[in-house]
Motif scaffolding. Sequence first.
Motif, PDB file in Angstrom:
ATOM      1  N   TYR A 164      10.470  54.903  92.574  1.00 21.82           N
ATOM      2  CA  TYR A 164      11.499  55.869  92.183  1.00 21.82           C
ATOM      3  C   TYR A 164      11.289  57.199  92.903  1.00 21.82           C
ATOM      4  O   TYR A 164      10.164  57.579  93.232  1.00 21.82           O
ATOM      5  N   THR A 208       8.164  53.526  80.877  1.00 18.98           N
ATOM      6  CA  THR A 208       8.413  54.464  81.968  1.00 18.98           C
ATOM      7  C   THR A 208       7.376  54.304  83.070  1.00 18.98           C
ATOM      8  O   THR A 208       7.715  54.219  84.264  1.00 18.98           O
ATOM      9  N   THR A 249      18.499  54.327  86.204  1.00 14.18           N
ATOM     10  CA  THR A 249      17.959  53.524  85.105  1.00 14.18           C
ATOM     11  C   THR A 249      17.639  54.466  83.956  1.00 14.18           C
ATOM     12  O   THR A 249      17.089  55.547  84.167  1.00 14.18           O
ATOM     13  N   ILE A 294      16.675  50.210  79.849  1.00 11.36           N
ATOM     14  CA  ILE A 294      15.461  49.642  79.285  1.00 11.36           C
ATOM     15  C   ILE A 294      15.378  50.149  77.858  1.00 11.36           C
ATOM     16  O   ILE A 294      15.300  51.357  77.613  1.00 11.36           O
ATOM     17  N   HIS A 321       8.274  50.866  90.723  1.00 10.33           N
ATOM     18  CA  HIS A 321       9.288  50.345  91.640  1.00 10.33           C
ATOM     19  C   HIS A 321       9.883  51.453  92.516  1.00 10.33           C
ATOM     20  O   HIS A 321      11.097  51.520  92.713  1.00 10.33           O
ATOM     21  N   LEU A 354      15.054  57.714  87.411  1.00  7.87           N
ATOM     22  CA  LEU A 354      14.734  57.192  86.086  1.00  7.87           C
ATOM     23  C   LEU A 354      14.915  58.312  85.072  1.00  7.87           C
ATOM     24  O   LEU A 354      14.436  59.433  85.286  1.00  7.87           O
ATOM     25  N   GLU A 414       8.005  51.058  84.927  1.00 11.24           N
ATOM     26  CA  GLU A 414       9.212  51.083  85.752  1.00 11.24           C
ATOM     27  C   GLU A 414       9.009  51.931  87.010  1.00 11.24           C
ATOM     28  O   GLU A 414       9.547  51.619  88.072  1.00 11.24           O
TER      29      GLU A 414
END
Length: 414
Positions: A277, A269, A242, A257, A275, A202, A272
Amino acid sequence: MNTSHHPTMWIKGQKSASLSGKTIVLAVTGSIGAVRVIELARELIRNGADVYGVMSEAAQHIIHKDALHYATGHEVITDLAGEVEHVKFCGAEGCADLLLIAPATANTIGKMAVGVDDTPVTTFATTAIGSGIPVIIVPAMHNSMYEHPAVMENIDKLKGWDISFVGPHLSEGIAKIASNEQIVLAVERVLGSSVLFGKKVLITSGATAESIDPIRIITNRSSGTTGREIALEFYRRGADVTVVHKGKLDLDGIREILVESAGQMVDATLKELEHDYDMLISAAAISDYTIDAMDDKIKSGGDISLKFRSTRKLIREVRDAYPYISLIGFKAEAYISEDELIARAKDSMKDADLDMVVANEVGTSGMGTIDNDVYIIPAENGEITHVSGNKRLIAEALADNIEDMLTKRELNVN
Protein backbone atom coordinates in the motif's frame (compact mmCIF):
# COMPACT_ATOMS: atom_id res chain seq x y z
CA MET A 1 -35.51 28.23 -25.05
CA ASN A 2 -32.34 29.22 -23.22
CA THR A 3 -31.51 26.08 -21.21
CA SER A 4 -29.64 28.11 -18.61
CA HIS A 5 -33.07 29.39 -17.53
CA HIS A 6 -34.64 25.92 -17.39
CA PRO A 7 -35.81 25.11 -13.83
CA THR A 8 -33.61 22.01 -13.80
CA MET A 9 -30.54 24.26 -13.76
CA TRP A 10 -31.56 25.51 -10.32
CA ILE A 11 -30.27 22.27 -8.80
CA LYS A 12 -27.00 22.21 -10.71
CA GLY A 13 -24.02 21.67 -8.41
CA GLN A 14 -26.11 21.70 -5.23
CA LYS A 15 -24.58 18.44 -3.96
CA SER A 16 -20.99 18.87 -5.19
CA ALA A 17 -18.83 20.19 -8.02
CA SER A 18 -17.30 16.78 -8.77
CA LEU A 19 -18.73 16.80 -12.33
CA SER A 20 -18.57 20.55 -12.91
CA GLY A 21 -17.71 21.40 -16.50
CA LYS A 22 -18.46 17.85 -17.71
CA THR A 23 -20.92 17.05 -20.48
CA ILE A 24 -22.57 13.65 -20.19
CA VAL A 25 -24.74 11.98 -22.82
CA LEU A 26 -27.27 9.78 -21.03
CA ALA A 27 -28.45 7.12 -23.48
CA VAL A 28 -31.59 5.19 -22.55
CA THR A 29 -32.71 1.84 -23.98
CA GLY A 30 -35.89 -0.22 -23.63
CA SER A 31 -35.47 -1.81 -20.21
CA ILE A 32 -37.98 -1.24 -17.42
CA GLY A 33 -34.99 0.11 -15.52
CA ALA A 34 -35.48 3.24 -17.63
CA VAL A 35 -37.95 4.45 -15.02
CA ARG A 36 -34.91 5.18 -12.84
CA VAL A 37 -33.08 7.50 -15.26
CA ILE A 38 -35.06 10.62 -14.42
CA GLU A 39 -33.61 10.75 -10.93
CA LEU A 40 -30.24 9.54 -12.23
CA ALA A 41 -30.07 12.53 -14.57
CA ARG A 42 -30.92 14.83 -11.69
CA GLU A 43 -28.19 13.32 -9.50
CA LEU A 44 -25.61 13.90 -12.21
CA ILE A 45 -26.74 17.51 -12.49
CA ARG A 46 -26.69 17.98 -8.71
CA ASN A 47 -23.00 17.07 -8.90
CA GLY A 48 -22.39 19.73 -11.55
CA ALA A 49 -22.78 17.92 -14.89
CA ASP A 50 -24.54 19.03 -18.05
CA VAL A 51 -26.69 16.08 -19.17
CA TYR A 52 -28.15 15.44 -22.61
CA GLY A 53 -30.59 12.59 -23.23
CA VAL A 54 -30.68 10.13 -26.13
CA MET A 55 -33.46 7.54 -26.39
CA SER A 56 -34.13 4.50 -28.52
CA GLU A 57 -37.65 3.90 -29.81
CA ALA A 58 -38.04 1.04 -27.33
CA ALA A 59 -37.07 3.34 -24.44
CA GLN A 60 -39.91 5.69 -25.39
CA HIS A 61 -42.37 2.88 -24.64
CA ILE A 62 -41.09 2.93 -21.04
CA ILE A 63 -40.79 6.67 -20.34
CA HIS A 64 -41.88 9.71 -22.33
CA LYS A 65 -39.16 11.85 -23.87
CA ASP A 66 -40.66 14.92 -22.18
CA ALA A 67 -39.80 13.41 -18.79
CA LEU A 68 -36.13 13.18 -19.74
CA HIS A 69 -36.31 16.68 -21.24
CA TYR A 70 -37.62 17.97 -17.94
CA ALA A 71 -34.98 16.04 -15.98
CA THR A 72 -32.03 17.29 -18.05
CA GLY A 73 -33.18 20.72 -19.17
CA HIS A 74 -32.34 19.84 -22.79
CA GLU A 75 -34.32 18.56 -25.78
CA VAL A 76 -34.01 14.77 -26.03
CA ILE A 77 -32.48 13.19 -29.13
CA THR A 78 -34.78 10.47 -30.49
CA ASP A 79 -33.77 10.66 -34.15
CA LEU A 80 -30.55 11.63 -35.87
CA ALA A 81 -31.02 14.67 -38.05
CA GLY A 82 -29.10 17.38 -39.90
CA GLU A 83 -27.11 18.37 -36.83
CA VAL A 84 -25.38 14.97 -36.99
CA GLU A 85 -25.92 14.75 -33.24
CA HIS A 86 -23.87 11.60 -32.68
CA VAL A 87 -20.79 13.29 -34.13
CA LYS A 88 -21.55 16.65 -32.51
CA PHE A 89 -21.46 15.01 -29.07
CA CYS A 90 -19.36 11.85 -29.42
CA GLY A 91 -17.21 12.45 -32.48
CA ALA A 92 -13.46 12.93 -32.32
CA GLU A 93 -13.94 16.63 -31.59
CA GLY A 94 -17.33 16.27 -29.94
CA CYS A 95 -18.41 18.15 -26.83
CA ALA A 96 -19.27 15.09 -24.70
CA ASP A 97 -16.90 13.88 -21.99
CA LEU A 98 -18.76 10.60 -21.45
CA LEU A 99 -21.42 8.36 -22.96
CA LEU A 100 -23.45 6.73 -20.18
CA ILE A 101 -25.82 4.01 -21.38
CA ALA A 102 -28.30 3.40 -18.59
CA PRO A 103 -30.08 1.09 -18.68
CA ALA A 104 -28.51 -1.09 -21.36
CA THR A 105 -30.46 -4.09 -22.65
CA ALA A 106 -28.96 -7.36 -23.86
CA ASN A 107 -29.96 -6.28 -27.36
CA THR A 108 -28.02 -3.02 -27.17
CA ILE A 109 -24.97 -4.68 -25.61
CA GLY A 110 -24.95 -7.25 -28.42
CA LYS A 111 -25.21 -4.58 -31.11
CA MET A 112 -22.38 -2.58 -29.55
CA ALA A 113 -20.15 -5.66 -29.47
CA VAL A 114 -20.48 -6.21 -33.23
CA GLY A 115 -20.69 -2.59 -34.36
CA VAL A 116 -24.36 -2.48 -35.32
CA ASP A 117 -25.85 1.00 -35.03
CA ASP A 118 -29.53 0.97 -35.97
CA THR A 119 -30.89 3.15 -33.13
CA PRO A 120 -29.80 6.59 -31.91
CA VAL A 121 -28.26 4.92 -28.85
CA THR A 122 -26.18 2.38 -30.78
CA THR A 123 -25.10 5.03 -33.29
CA PHE A 124 -23.89 7.22 -30.41
CA ALA A 125 -22.10 4.16 -29.00
CA THR A 126 -20.33 3.31 -32.27
CA THR A 127 -19.23 6.94 -32.63
CA ALA A 128 -18.01 7.23 -29.04
CA ILE A 129 -16.05 3.96 -29.15
CA GLY A 130 -14.46 4.93 -32.46
CA SER A 131 -13.53 8.34 -31.06
CA GLY A 132 -12.07 7.03 -27.82
CA ILE A 133 -14.61 8.84 -25.65
CA PRO A 134 -15.19 7.08 -22.30
CA VAL A 135 -18.25 4.81 -22.25
CA ILE A 136 -20.03 3.39 -19.20
CA ILE A 137 -22.66 0.68 -19.60
CA VAL A 138 -25.27 -0.07 -16.91
CA PRO A 139 -26.96 -3.39 -17.77
CA ALA A 140 -30.54 -4.18 -16.79
CA MET A 141 -32.50 -7.24 -17.94
CA HIS A 142 -33.93 -10.51 -16.68
CA ASN A 143 -31.27 -12.71 -15.12
CA SER A 144 -31.81 -15.51 -17.63
CA MET A 145 -30.91 -13.06 -20.41
CA TYR A 146 -27.93 -11.66 -18.53
CA GLU A 147 -26.48 -15.13 -17.99
CA HIS A 148 -26.80 -16.17 -21.64
CA PRO A 149 -23.30 -17.18 -22.84
CA ALA A 150 -23.46 -14.76 -25.78
CA VAL A 151 -24.33 -11.84 -23.49
CA MET A 152 -21.47 -12.76 -21.17
CA GLU A 153 -19.10 -12.93 -24.16
CA ASN A 154 -20.31 -9.56 -25.44
CA ILE A 155 -19.76 -7.97 -22.05
CA ASP A 156 -16.25 -9.42 -21.83
CA LYS A 157 -15.52 -8.19 -25.35
CA LEU A 158 -16.64 -4.65 -24.52
CA LYS A 159 -14.63 -4.67 -21.29
CA GLY A 160 -11.63 -5.60 -23.41
CA TRP A 161 -12.16 -2.29 -25.23
CA ASP A 162 -11.79 -0.45 -21.87
CA ILE A 163 -15.53 0.11 -21.58
CA SER A 164 -16.68 0.27 -17.96
CA PHE A 165 -19.66 -1.65 -16.57
CA VAL A 166 -21.65 -0.77 -13.46
CA GLY A 167 -23.77 -3.53 -11.96
CA PRO A 168 -26.11 -5.19 -12.44
CA HIS A 169 -27.60 -5.93 -9.03
CA LEU A 170 -28.84 -9.53 -9.09
CA SER A 171 -32.09 -9.91 -7.15
CA GLU A 172 -35.48 -11.65 -7.55
CA GLY A 173 -34.34 -13.32 -10.76
CA ILE A 174 -33.58 -9.96 -12.35
CA ALA A 175 -30.29 -8.30 -13.25
CA LYS A 176 -31.45 -4.94 -11.93
CA ILE A 177 -30.01 -1.57 -12.81
CA ALA A 178 -27.33 -0.45 -10.33
CA SER A 179 -28.15 2.17 -7.72
CA ASN A 180 -27.88 5.83 -8.66
CA GLU A 181 -25.17 6.25 -6.04
CA GLN A 182 -23.10 3.50 -7.64
CA ILE A 183 -23.59 4.89 -11.15
CA VAL A 184 -22.71 8.47 -10.19
CA LEU A 185 -19.65 7.22 -8.30
CA ALA A 186 -18.48 5.33 -11.41
CA VAL A 187 -19.00 8.43 -13.55
CA GLU A 188 -16.99 10.54 -11.10
CA ARG A 189 -14.17 8.00 -11.14
CA VAL A 190 -14.01 7.73 -14.94
CA LEU A 191 -14.05 11.52 -15.40
CA GLY A 192 -11.78 12.32 -12.46
CA SER A 193 -8.15 13.34 -12.73
CA SER A 194 -5.85 13.15 -9.74
CA VAL A 195 -2.34 12.35 -8.56
CA LEU A 196 -4.12 9.75 -6.42
CA PHE A 197 -4.94 7.68 -9.51
CA GLY A 198 -3.60 4.15 -9.06
CA LYS A 199 -2.48 4.72 -5.47
CA LYS A 200 -3.28 1.90 -3.06
CA VAL A 201 -5.02 3.42 -0.04
CA LEU A 202 -6.10 1.58 3.11
CA ILE A 203 -8.66 3.32 5.34
CA THR A 204 -9.75 2.36 8.85
CA SER A 205 -13.21 3.65 9.65
CA GLY A 206 -15.89 3.88 12.31
CA ALA A 207 -16.13 2.50 15.80
CA THR A 208 -14.76 -0.76 17.11
CA ALA A 209 -16.60 -2.81 19.73
CA GLU A 210 -15.25 -4.82 22.68
CA SER A 211 -17.22 -7.85 23.85
CA ILE A 212 -18.34 -8.07 27.48
CA ASP A 213 -20.18 -11.33 27.01
CA PRO A 214 -21.82 -13.09 24.02
CA ILE A 215 -24.52 -10.39 23.90
CA ARG A 216 -23.12 -7.14 25.29
CA ILE A 217 -20.43 -4.86 23.89
CA ILE A 218 -18.71 -1.58 24.75
CA THR A 219 -18.29 0.83 21.85
CA ASN A 220 -18.37 4.57 21.06
CA ARG A 221 -20.51 7.08 19.16
CA SER A 222 -18.57 7.04 15.90
CA SER A 223 -20.88 6.43 12.93
CA GLY A 224 -18.14 5.77 10.36
CA THR A 225 -19.49 8.56 8.13
CA THR A 226 -16.12 10.30 7.86
CA GLY A 227 -14.32 7.10 6.86
CA ARG A 228 -17.05 6.31 4.35
CA GLU A 229 -16.79 9.74 2.74
CA ILE A 230 -12.99 9.49 2.59
CA ALA A 231 -13.25 6.08 0.91
CA LEU A 232 -15.72 7.44 -1.64
CA GLU A 233 -13.63 10.54 -2.37
CA PHE A 234 -10.41 8.61 -2.88
CA TYR A 235 -12.25 6.14 -5.11
CA ARG A 236 -13.63 9.06 -7.15
CA ARG A 237 -10.07 10.26 -7.66
CA GLY A 238 -8.91 6.93 -9.03
CA ALA A 239 -7.32 5.32 -5.98
CA ASP A 240 -7.47 1.60 -5.25
CA VAL A 241 -9.40 1.71 -1.97
CA THR A 242 -9.79 -0.84 0.82
CA VAL A 243 -11.70 -0.10 4.04
CA VAL A 244 -11.23 -1.90 7.36
CA HIS A 245 -14.32 -1.39 9.52
CA LYS A 246 -17.26 -2.83 11.41
CA GLY A 247 -19.87 -1.36 9.06
CA LYS A 248 -20.85 -2.14 5.49
CA LEU A 249 -20.45 0.01 2.36
CA ASP A 250 -21.48 -2.59 -0.23
CA LEU A 251 -20.26 -0.53 -3.20
CA ASP A 252 -18.67 -2.12 -6.26
CA GLY A 253 -15.02 -1.19 -6.57
CA ILE A 254 -14.33 -0.50 -2.89
CA ARG A 255 -12.96 -3.53 -1.09
CA GLU A 256 -13.99 -4.13 2.53
CA ILE A 257 -12.45 -6.04 5.41
CA LEU A 258 -14.93 -6.53 8.24
CA VAL A 259 -13.71 -6.52 11.84
CA GLU A 260 -15.25 -5.80 15.22
CA SER A 261 -12.70 -5.29 18.00
CA ALA A 262 -9.66 -3.04 18.25
CA GLY A 263 -7.37 -6.06 18.22
CA GLN A 264 -9.01 -7.42 15.08
CA MET A 265 -8.64 -4.03 13.38
CA VAL A 266 -4.94 -3.82 14.23
CA ASP A 267 -4.28 -7.38 13.06
CA ALA A 268 -6.27 -6.96 9.84
CA THR A 269 -4.62 -3.64 9.02
CA LEU A 270 -1.08 -4.93 9.56
CA LYS A 271 -1.77 -8.02 7.46
CA GLU A 272 -3.38 -6.04 4.65
CA LEU A 273 -0.48 -3.58 4.49
CA GLU A 274 1.74 -6.49 3.44
CA HIS A 275 0.25 -5.97 -0.05
CA ASP A 276 2.28 -2.87 -0.98
CA TYR A 277 0.00 0.00 0.00
CA ASP A 278 1.01 3.61 -0.58
CA MET A 279 -0.97 5.06 2.29
CA LEU A 280 -2.93 4.35 5.46
CA ILE A 281 -5.62 6.79 6.59
CA SER A 282 -6.49 5.88 10.18
CA ALA A 283 -9.93 7.47 10.55
CA ALA A 284 -11.41 4.83 12.87
CA ALA A 285 -12.40 5.58 16.45
CA ILE A 286 -10.54 2.59 17.84
CA SER A 287 -11.35 1.53 21.39
CA ASP A 288 -8.67 2.56 23.89
CA TYR A 289 -9.71 -0.12 26.38
CA THR A 290 -10.89 -3.70 26.24
CA ILE A 291 -11.75 -6.47 28.68
CA ASP A 292 -11.60 -10.24 28.82
CA ALA A 293 -15.07 -11.22 27.67
CA MET A 294 -17.19 -13.67 29.64
CA ASP A 295 -17.96 -16.96 27.93
CA ASP A 296 -21.56 -16.92 29.18
CA LYS A 297 -24.13 -14.15 29.33
CA ILE A 298 -23.90 -12.13 32.55
CA LYS A 299 -27.15 -12.51 34.45
CA SER A 300 -29.30 -9.40 34.72
CA GLY A 301 -29.79 -7.69 38.08
CA GLY A 302 -27.24 -6.48 40.58
CA ASP A 303 -24.06 -4.49 40.11
CA ILE A 304 -21.00 -5.77 38.31
CA SER A 305 -17.41 -4.61 38.05
CA LEU A 306 -15.41 -4.75 34.84
CA LYS A 307 -11.63 -4.59 34.67
CA PHE A 308 -10.31 -2.78 31.62
CA ARG A 309 -6.90 -2.92 30.03
CA SER A 310 -5.35 -0.81 27.27
CA THR A 311 -5.64 -1.86 23.64
CA ARG A 312 -2.76 -1.95 21.19
CA LYS A 313 -2.04 1.28 19.29
CA LEU A 314 -2.52 0.77 15.58
CA ILE A 315 -0.60 3.86 14.47
CA ARG A 316 2.53 2.92 16.41
CA GLU A 317 2.52 -0.68 15.21
CA VAL A 318 2.03 0.40 11.61
CA ARG A 319 4.84 2.95 11.76
CA ASP A 320 7.20 0.38 13.30
CA ALA A 321 6.34 -2.24 10.69
CA TYR A 322 6.11 0.10 7.68
CA PRO A 323 8.41 3.08 8.28
CA TYR A 324 8.04 4.50 4.76
CA ILE A 325 4.29 4.32 4.24
CA SER A 326 2.37 7.62 4.12
CA LEU A 327 0.42 7.68 7.36
CA ILE A 328 -2.54 9.98 8.06
CA GLY A 329 -4.04 10.08 11.56
CA PHE A 330 -7.04 11.61 13.31
CA LYS A 331 -6.98 13.32 16.70
CA ALA A 332 -10.25 13.78 18.59
CA GLU A 333 -10.51 15.82 21.79
CA ALA A 334 -13.44 17.12 23.81
CA TYR A 335 -14.13 20.53 25.35
CA ILE A 336 -10.77 22.19 24.71
CA SER A 337 -9.82 25.37 22.87
CA GLU A 338 -8.79 25.56 19.23
CA ASP A 339 -5.19 26.36 20.15
CA GLU A 340 -4.99 23.45 22.58
CA LEU A 341 -6.58 21.09 20.02
CA ILE A 342 -4.02 22.00 17.37
CA ALA A 343 -1.13 21.79 19.85
CA ARG A 344 -2.16 18.30 20.97
CA ALA A 345 -2.65 17.18 17.38
CA LYS A 346 0.85 18.37 16.47
CA ASP A 347 2.29 16.53 19.47
CA SER A 348 0.52 13.34 18.38
CA MET A 349 1.75 13.80 14.83
CA LYS A 350 5.33 14.16 16.04
CA ASP A 351 5.14 11.24 18.47
CA ALA A 352 3.68 8.86 15.87
CA ASP A 353 5.68 10.22 12.93
CA LEU A 354 2.54 11.01 10.95
CA ASP A 355 2.56 12.72 7.57
CA MET A 356 -0.67 14.53 8.36
CA VAL A 357 -3.24 14.71 11.12
CA VAL A 358 -6.90 15.72 11.15
CA ALA A 359 -7.92 17.27 14.46
CA ASN A 360 -11.44 17.82 15.67
CA GLU A 361 -13.11 18.81 18.91
CA VAL A 362 -15.97 16.34 19.45
CA GLY A 363 -17.41 17.63 22.69
CA THR A 364 -20.24 19.42 20.93
CA SER A 365 -20.36 17.86 17.43
CA GLY A 366 -18.55 15.63 14.97
CA MET A 367 -18.89 12.12 16.38
CA GLY A 368 -22.00 10.46 15.04
CA THR A 369 -23.15 13.64 13.25
CA ILE A 370 -23.46 14.58 9.57
CA ASP A 371 -21.26 17.66 9.89
CA ASN A 372 -17.93 18.30 11.54
CA ASP A 373 -15.37 21.02 12.16
CA VAL A 374 -11.78 19.95 11.60
CA TYR A 375 -8.22 21.19 11.19
CA ILE A 376 -6.05 19.39 8.62
CA ILE A 377 -2.44 19.72 9.70
CA PRO A 378 0.43 18.59 7.44
CA ALA A 379 3.79 17.61 8.89
CA GLU A 380 5.84 19.24 6.13
CA ASN A 381 5.46 22.89 7.17
CA GLY A 382 2.25 23.42 5.23
CA GLU A 383 -0.65 25.66 6.10
CA ILE A 384 -3.37 24.37 8.40
CA THR A 385 -6.68 23.91 6.57
CA HIS A 386 -9.81 24.62 8.61
CA VAL A 387 -12.93 22.93 7.22
CA SER A 388 -16.42 23.20 8.65
CA GLY A 389 -19.40 21.51 7.07
CA ASN A 390 -20.63 18.15 5.90
CA LYS A 391 -18.21 15.25 5.94
CA ARG A 392 -18.03 14.98 2.16
CA LEU A 393 -16.51 18.48 2.09
CA ILE A 394 -14.04 17.38 4.75
CA ALA A 395 -13.09 14.30 2.72
CA GLU A 396 -12.57 16.49 -0.36
CA ALA A 397 -10.36 18.89 1.60
CA LEU A 398 -8.32 15.99 3.01
CA ALA A 399 -7.84 14.54 -0.49
CA ASP A 400 -6.77 17.98 -1.78
CA ASN A 401 -4.18 18.27 0.99
CA ILE A 402 -2.85 14.78 0.36
CA GLU A 403 -2.62 15.52 -3.37
CA ASP A 404 -0.58 18.63 -2.56
CA MET A 405 1.69 16.60 -0.28
CA LEU A 406 2.30 13.95 -2.94
CA THR A 407 2.88 16.55 -5.65
CA LYS A 408 5.49 18.36 -3.54
CA ARG A 409 7.26 15.07 -2.88
CA GLU A 410 7.32 14.26 -6.59
CA LEU A 411 8.82 17.68 -7.35
CA ASN A 412 11.46 17.21 -4.67
CA VAL A 413 12.39 13.80 -6.06
CA ASN A 414 12.70 15.12 -9.59
